[in-house]
Design an enzyme around this catalytic site. Sequence first.
Site, mmCIF file in Angstrom:
data_model
loop_
_atom_site.group_PDB
_atom_site.id
_atom_site.type_symbol
_atom_site.label_atom_id
_atom_site.label_comp_id
_atom_site.label_asym_id
_atom_site.label_seq_id
_atom_site.Cartn_x
_atom_site.Cartn_y
_atom_site.Cartn_z
ATOM 1 C CB CYS A 259 -1.004 -0.031 1.146
ATOM 2 S SG CYS A 259 -2.393 1.105 0.899
ATOM 3 C CG HIS B 154 -4.099 -3.692 2.647
ATOM 4 N ND1 HIS B 154 -3.186 -3.287 3.590
ATOM 5 C CD2 HIS B 154 -4.576 -2.559 2.076
ATOM 6 C CE1 HIS B 154 -3.109 -1.968 3.607
ATOM 7 N NE2 HIS B 154 -3.948 -1.503 2.695
ATOM 8 C CD GLU C 230 -2.187 -6.320 5.137
ATOM 9 O OE1 GLU C 230 -2.736 -5.224 5.355
ATOM 10 O OE2 GLU C 230 -1.624 -6.591 4.059
#
Length: 365
Positions: A252, A337, A339
């Site tokens: 990001c 993202h 994660e």
Amino acid sequence: MSKAYDRKLILEDGSEYLGYGFGSASEKKLELVFNTSMAGYQEILSDPSYTDQAVVMTYPLIGNYGMNEEDYETKVPTMGGFIVRDYNDEPSNFRCTHTLNEIMKQYDIAGISGVDTRSLARHIRDYGSCKVLLTAADVSSEQGAEQLRRWELPHDAVARVSCSQIWHAGSEQAAYHVVLIDCGMKQNILRSLLQRSCQVTVVPWNTSASQIKAFHPDGIMVSNGPGDPTDVMPVVQTIRELKGKYPIFGICLGHQLISLAYGADTYKLKFGHRGGNHPVKDLQTGKIEITSQNHSYAVDADSLSGTGLKVTHENLLDHTIEGLGCEEDHVFSVQYHPESAPGPQDSAYLFDRLIEMMKEGIQHA
């Protein structure tokens, strides 16, 4: 008898939306954005990338499963405001320890419910992200618009949300040592590295390259974070000094900072990407990933010529750049993202890619 409105949103163009307050009663001047996720409001509330922003949730029912102790993305949430259609203050979930209202009061996050969030999301889509005042219902639109004209978005968000000192996580006997540059990192980035046998040294955003080299890491991680990437040029300089010496993975804001370090440019999107279902194409494999996103800025494709960076991923909705890499330097990054469990595991391979790069090893300077 219906309850009287007690809170109001005033946009910088003077338009206003009435509703009912929850969370903090503080008056807030913020940037207005929307998120299309249908679940995960706790992770959204506690994502440091939402610092100085008021988030419109397009899914109507928020608060129904409360807040628990395990799913925070940061210990101290810094979101500015939550805007919802229907707020539920009587959650039903076995993991719930607090209501959303209680947590928002604790961390001074203002909320407003009863708002026509579909209308508000269309306004943002049509006219772009804008400044907004979350205030008492008796404040006039003229007063609010005047306050917003005098107010500028802060440029120190990363400095406010980054850790203030170096800290360590994981075992010293772990297979790999990663230095994680904290620009406002989400805890799931750390968890993803720890699950892959990494010892992690978390450093503040303004840590120098020489300090990082002194840890003798196997790899570098550049985290997500809030705001304009050009506000944190010290991180860009650090990446310039580290690239080619260690494998580097950026997420990001980290993706944008890596791009700037290679000489590319970034620009602000009309209303950004925020949600849990954005389709992204991996140009190397042809596979489509369903991704989680939260960003206002993107990398300018026309600025990549001569930088050494190659586009690896593309957004299928607006064709913006979603991933970049420099194979020679063992550097790669994604705008989304991995994660955040989108897909739910479509993008987890990116952390494995960093592990493979560290396993192969490159000459350290």
